[in-house]
Design a protein around this motif. Structure first.
Motif, PDB file in Angstrom:
ATOM      1  N   GLU A   3       2.037  12.258  11.799  1.00  0.00           N
ATOM      2  CA  GLU A   3       1.104  11.523  10.945  1.00  0.00           C
ATOM      3  C   GLU A   3       1.774  11.187   9.621  1.00  0.00           C
ATOM      4  OE1 GLU A   3      -2.053  11.249   7.770  1.00  0.00           O
ATOM      5  OE2 GLU A   3      -0.450  12.746   7.992  1.00  0.00           O
ATOM      6  N   LEU A   4       1.495   9.979   9.119  1.00  0.00           N
ATOM      7  CA  LEU A   4       1.996   9.573   7.810  1.00  0.00           C
ATOM      8  C   LEU A   4       0.971   8.665   7.134  1.00  0.00           C
ATOM      9  CD1 LEU A   4       2.957   6.386   8.275  1.00  0.00           C
ATOM     10  CD2 LEU A   4       4.918   7.490   9.348  1.00  0.00           C
ATOM     11  N   ASP A   5       1.196   8.414   5.846  1.00  0.00           N
ATOM     12  CA  ASP A   5       0.247   7.629   5.048  1.00  0.00           C
ATOM     13  C   ASP A   5       0.945   6.422   4.457  1.00  0.00           C
ATOM     14  OD1 ASP A   5      -2.084   9.777   4.798  1.00  0.00           O
ATOM     15  OD2 ASP A   5      -0.185  10.807   4.448  1.00  0.00           O
ATOM     16  N   LEU A   6       0.224   5.308   4.380  1.00  0.00           N
ATOM     17  CA  LEU A   6       0.820   4.068   3.909  1.00  0.00           C
ATOM     18  C   LEU A   6       0.077   3.475   2.716  1.00  0.00           C
ATOM     19  CD1 LEU A   6       1.471   2.341   7.350  1.00  0.00           C
ATOM     20  CD2 LEU A   6       3.160   3.498   5.897  1.00  0.00           C
ATOM     21  N   HIS A   7       0.851   3.037   1.732  1.00  0.00           N
ATOM     22  CA  HIS A   7       0.334   2.284   0.590  1.00  0.00           C
ATOM     23  C   HIS A   7       1.214   1.059   0.387  1.00  0.00           C
ATOM     24  CE1 HIS A   7      -2.719   4.932  -1.260  1.00  0.00           C
ATOM     25  NE2 HIS A   7      -2.009   5.924  -0.763  1.00  0.00           N
TER      26      HIS A   7
END
Length: 227
Positions: free
Chosen positions: A35-39
């Motif tokens: 899992e990773l987060d994107l901006h």
């Protein structure tokens, strides 16, 4: 029953979160997915970071949206690691990814990458925001989506159905068997987060969850043997 173990921001319990080193270690530890987060940066790059600002996880300050990619590259994201962009993660590991998007704008940018690199079989897209899930579904035919919630009402399964999410990712501390059964009855899988202790892992198993997100690689190893 297949039980998926998902590395949270890589394996953030033992490596700097959302860094290439964390993702590589998660893959080496055998996580089923990462899992990773994107901006979006000021100049439209899909950067991998959880918070809307850089203060907590780097040696810099200020919102991501007010910094160019070049400026973000100058920051230390922990132990000398740099803030990665999505393409770099895709090249660094081959494991399936669960990419969390924060808004509709990020959904559109991610859709472009997914279509360009033909990622529908590899990348699942998640969000706390119903509209972002709906947007990515409209832009990327066949994309698998996850609706995330920390707190939710009795309509959570209906919300997932309305935006076409095949999975719910729900706070393990508030999950009940009733919610899991309603989701499964609607053909929706349920993942618990964040599962970091043996007690939480036993709860995940007792609730018959389809998987768990964890900060620690040990949860995957013990999870294979926990009933």
């Amino acid at each position: 029953m297949t039980f998926l173990t998902i590395g949270h921001r890589g394996v953030m319990g033992v490596e700097p979160e959302n860094t290439l080193r964390s993702f590589v270690r998660a893959e080496r530890c055998g996580m089923d997915a990462i899992e990773l987060d994107l901006h979006l940066s000021k100049d439209g790059a899909l950067v991998v970071m959880h918070d809307p600002d850089v203060d907590r996880t780097t040696d810099g300050t200020g919102p991501i949206a007010e910094k160019t990619l070049a400026e973000l590259r100058e920051l230390d994201a922990g132990d000398g690691q740099r803030v990665p962009v999505l393409d770099e993660v895709l090249d660094a590991v081959s494991a399936p990814l669960q990419a969390e998007i924060k808004d509709v704008a990020a959904a559109r940018a991610l859709a472009e990458v997914m279509l360009r690199r033909d990622l529908t079989d590899r990348v699942t897209v998640s969000s706390f925001h119903d509209e972002a899930v709906a947007e990515i579904s409209a832009l990327v035919p066949g994309v698998r989506t996850v609706l995330i919630a920390s707190r939710w009402g009795a309509d959570i399964v209906d919300r997932a159905t309305a935006v076409g999410a095949g999975t719910l990712a729900l706070n393990i501390r508030r999950l009940t068997l009733e919610t899991v059964e309603r989701a499964h009855g609607a053909g929706i899988e349920v993942i618990g987060w964040v599962v970091n202790t043996q007690e939480q892992l036993r709860l995940a198993r007792a609730l018959e969850l389809d998987g768990a997100t964890t900060d620690f690689p040990e949860i995957r190893r013990t999870g294979r043997f926990t009933a």
